[in-house]
Design a protein around this motif. Sequence first.
Motif, PDB file in Angstrom:
ATOM      1  N   THR A   3      62.722 -40.732  58.387  1.00 24.11           N
ATOM      2  CA  THR A   3      62.853 -41.356  59.656  1.00 24.11           C
ATOM      3  C   THR A   3      62.838 -40.433  60.916  1.00 24.11           C
ATOM      4  O   THR A   3      62.251 -40.913  62.067  1.00 24.11           O
ATOM      5  N   ARG A   4      63.311 -39.472  60.756  1.00 22.58           N
ATOM      6  CA  ARG A   4      63.487 -38.375  62.234  1.00 22.58           C
ATOM      7  C   ARG A   4      61.905 -37.939  62.554  1.00 22.58           C
ATOM      8  O   ARG A   4      61.699 -38.125  63.691  1.00 22.58           O
ATOM      9  N   ALA A   5      61.203 -37.588  61.459  1.00 19.86           N
ATOM     10  CA  ALA A   5      59.850 -37.487  61.700  1.00 19.86           C
ATOM     11  C   ALA A   5      59.136 -38.508  62.163  1.00 19.86           C
ATOM     12  O   ALA A   5      58.019 -38.452  62.946  1.00 19.86           O
ATOM     13  N   ASP A   6      59.276 -39.644  61.623  1.00 19.64           N
ATOM     14  CA  ASP A   6      58.477 -40.792  61.982  1.00 19.64           C
ATOM     15  C   ASP A   6      58.780 -41.228  63.432  1.00 19.64           C
ATOM     16  O   ASP A   6      58.178 -41.659  64.365  1.00 19.64           O
ATOM     17  N   LEU A   7      60.279 -41.242  63.734  1.00 21.68           N
ATOM     18  CA  LEU A   7      60.817 -41.317  65.265  1.00 21.68           C
ATOM     19  C   LEU A   7      59.974 -40.514  66.247  1.00 21.68           C
ATOM     20  O   LEU A   7      59.476 -40.986  67.193  1.00 21.68           O
ATOM     21  N   GLY A   8      59.961 -39.161  65.990  1.00 22.13           N
ATOM     22  CA  GLY A   8      59.279 -38.152  66.757  1.00 22.13           C
ATOM     23  C   GLY A   8      57.585 -38.331  66.896  1.00 22.13           C
ATOM     24  O   GLY A   8      57.436 -38.320  68.219  1.00 22.13           O
ATOM     25  N   ALA A   9      57.130 -38.655  65.648  1.00 16.91           N
ATOM     26  CA  ALA A   9      55.761 -38.956  66.041  1.00 16.91           C
ATOM     27  C   ALA A   9      55.437 -40.255  66.659  1.00 16.91           C
ATOM     28  O   ALA A   9      54.464 -40.383  67.406  1.00 16.91           O
ATOM     29  N   PHE A  10      56.076 -41.240  66.155  1.00 14.83           N
ATOM     30  CA  PHE A  10      56.184 -42.556  67.074  1.00 14.83           C
ATOM     31  C   PHE A  10      56.182 -42.442  68.647  1.00 14.83           C
ATOM     32  O   PHE A  10      55.330 -42.921  69.426  1.00 14.83           O
ATOM     33  N   LEU A  11      57.191 -41.623  69.163  1.00 18.67           N
ATOM     34  CA  LEU A  11      57.442 -41.614  70.466  1.00 18.67           C
ATOM     35  C   LEU A  11      56.516 -40.645  71.376  1.00 18.67           C
ATOM     36  O   LEU A  11      55.782 -40.952  72.434  1.00 18.67           O
ATOM     37  N   ARG A  12      55.849 -39.549  70.579  1.00 13.49           N
ATOM     38  CA  ARG A  12      54.946 -38.777  71.108  1.00 13.49           C
ATOM     39  C   ARG A  12      53.569 -39.700  71.202  1.00 13.49           C
ATOM     40  O   ARG A  12      52.818 -39.391  72.085  1.00 13.49           O
ATOM     41  N   THR A  13      53.239 -40.322  70.128  1.00 15.37           N
ATOM     42  CA  THR A  13      52.032 -41.143  70.160  1.00 15.37           C
ATOM     43  C   THR A  13      51.961 -42.299  71.107  1.00 15.37           C
ATOM     44  O   THR A  13      50.899 -42.382  71.954  1.00 15.37           O
ATOM     45  N   GLY A  84      60.630 -53.492  68.594  1.00 18.89           N
ATOM     46  CA  GLY A  84      61.485 -53.632  67.347  1.00 18.89           C
ATOM     47  C   GLY A  84      61.269 -52.495  66.358  1.00 18.89           C
ATOM     48  O   GLY A  84      62.331 -52.042  65.881  1.00 18.89           O
ATOM     49  N   HIS A  85      60.256 -51.847  66.251  1.00 19.19           N
ATOM     50  CA  HIS A  85      60.042 -50.740  65.367  1.00 19.19           C
ATOM     51  C   HIS A  85      60.880 -49.379  65.841  1.00 19.19           C
ATOM     52  O   HIS A  85      61.361 -48.842  64.947  1.00 19.19           O
ATOM     53  N   LEU A  86      60.892 -49.238  67.223  1.00 19.93           N
ATOM     54  CA  LEU A  86      61.558 -48.255  67.680  1.00 19.93           C
ATOM     55  C   LEU A  86      63.258 -48.316  67.236  1.00 19.93           C
ATOM     56  O   LEU A  86      63.753 -47.446  66.705  1.00 19.93           O
ATOM     57  N   ARG A  87      63.448 -49.668  67.693  1.00 23.37           N
ATOM     58  CA  ARG A  87      64.941 -50.044  67.333  1.00 23.37           C
ATOM     59  C   ARG A  87      65.291 -49.889  65.626  1.00 23.37           C
ATOM     60  O   ARG A  87      66.344 -49.271  65.419  1.00 23.37           O
ATOM     61  N   ASP A  88      64.500 -50.228  64.922  1.00 21.84           N
ATOM     62  CA  ASP A  88      64.744 -50.167  63.323  1.00 21.84           C
ATOM     63  C   ASP A  88      64.571 -48.390  63.132  1.00 21.84           C
ATOM     64  O   ASP A  88      65.477 -48.096  62.350  1.00 21.84           O
ATOM     65  N   VAL A 183      46.113 -53.965  58.703  1.00 19.58           N
ATOM     66  CA  VAL A 183      46.815 -53.576  57.518  1.00 19.58           C
ATOM     67  C   VAL A 183      47.727 -52.457  57.681  1.00 19.58           C
ATOM     68  O   VAL A 183      49.044 -52.584  57.486  1.00 19.58           O
ATOM     69  N   VAL A 184      47.119 -51.359  58.354  1.00 25.17           N
ATOM     70  CA  VAL A 184      48.215 -50.251  58.489  1.00 25.17           C
ATOM     71  C   VAL A 184      49.275 -50.388  59.441  1.00 25.17           C
ATOM     72  O   VAL A 184      50.446 -49.770  59.339  1.00 25.17           O
ATOM     73  N   ALA A 185      48.885 -51.015  60.617  1.00 28.69           N
ATOM     74  CA  ALA A 185      49.687 -51.384  61.525  1.00 28.69           C
ATOM     75  C   ALA A 185      51.024 -52.174  60.985  1.00 28.69           C
ATOM     76  O   ALA A 185      51.982 -52.135  61.357  1.00 28.69           O
ATOM     77  N   TYR A 186      50.601 -53.117  60.191  1.00 23.52           N
ATOM     78  CA  TYR A 186      51.738 -53.906  59.591  1.00 23.52           C
ATOM     79  C   TYR A 186      52.321 -53.155  58.742  1.00 23.52           C
ATOM     80  O   TYR A 186      53.797 -53.351  58.472  1.00 23.52           O
ATOM     81  N   HIS A 221      50.047 -44.122  64.156  1.00 22.50           N
ATOM     82  CA  HIS A 221      51.666 -44.726  64.237  1.00 22.50           C
ATOM     83  C   HIS A 221      51.505 -46.124  64.989  1.00 22.50           C
ATOM     84  O   HIS A 221      52.451 -46.474  65.756  1.00 22.50           O
ATOM     85  N   GLU A 222      50.429 -46.913  65.034  1.00 23.20           N
ATOM     86  CA  GLU A 222      50.482 -48.187  65.456  1.00 23.20           C
ATOM     87  C   GLU A 222      51.179 -49.037  64.563  1.00 23.20           C
ATOM     88  O   GLU A 222      51.423 -48.948  63.517  1.00 23.20           O
ATOM     89  N   VAL A 223      52.134 -50.050  65.303  1.00 19.38           N
ATOM     90  CA  VAL A 223      52.564 -50.947  64.546  1.00 19.38           C
ATOM     91  C   VAL A 223      52.302 -52.336  65.121  1.00 19.38           C
ATOM     92  O   VAL A 223      52.209 -52.632  66.324  1.00 19.38           O
TER      93      VAL A 223
END
Length: 288
Positions: A3-13, A84-88, A183-186, A221-223
């Motif tokens: 989760t920590r790595a996903d959060l950082g990568a999402f915010l950086r992108t 919503g993804h950021l909150r999750d 598909v990947v974003a979902y 990291h598209e959602v």
Amino acid sequence: MTTRADLGAFLRTRRARLQPEDVGLTRFGERRRVPGLRREELARLAGVSVDYYVRFEQGRAENVSDEVLNAIASALRLNRDEHGHLRDLVRAGSERRESAAATALPTQRVRPGLRRLLDSMPETPAFVMGRRTDLLAWNSLFALVFIDLDAVPVERRNKAWLVFCDEQLRARYVNWETKAQDVVAYLRLDAGRHPGDPAFTELITELSAASPDFRRLWATHEVRDKTHGGYHLRHPAIGELTLSYESFRTSDDPDQTLVTYTAAPTSPSEAALRAFSPARATPTPLAR
């Protein structure tokens, strides 16, 4: 997935896609070593200290309030799905620090009534999708138009796996790249909802090993949620089809989604679906 790595990568992108002028900041012509906004610029926009934002992006911020979360989402110009993804991700990070290891989620079952609903639409390709894009149920026309899932091993009846790794289904989509992105974003959005499910990690690991295209798109990291849209298909027996889809989450299990495909009224695609429908097939005479 962590989760920590996903959060950082999402915010950086998300920072990388914004330029200073996009958010009302002045660019002074200096050479920028990273694309998009710097951390200190984002912190200023969100009204938090640079040190706090750095800790937040690294997943080390404790007890993040809704006010701060909303301010960062606003500064990043996140849409509803991204917010919503950021909150999750933030919530999952907090819960994981407070709880033990991840546990598998229960197996999903499709209610008999929902299966009957699928079968009651002989001229409408339809299916039920569960967590991780698992394909839980489908009707005959879906099997004819897209892929015969009865011929697919149970463990591979997964939309993401088939889109990336099954050549027959991949060839159905005229613009496969668009379908793959959706598909990947979902899948990433859904993964954020279930950070403790080891089956998600297993699926992402297998897809990453099997498909360079998946690895490339997963890294963006598209959602994006699956709601409605359309695709242009090319079928070896029917020809070309233009179909729109609508998605409906079931009331008793929000992790199950009914997806239906329709064609525009009086269009060649509608005529093709009707002609191809199992309900219109001429029955074979019984042997005497």
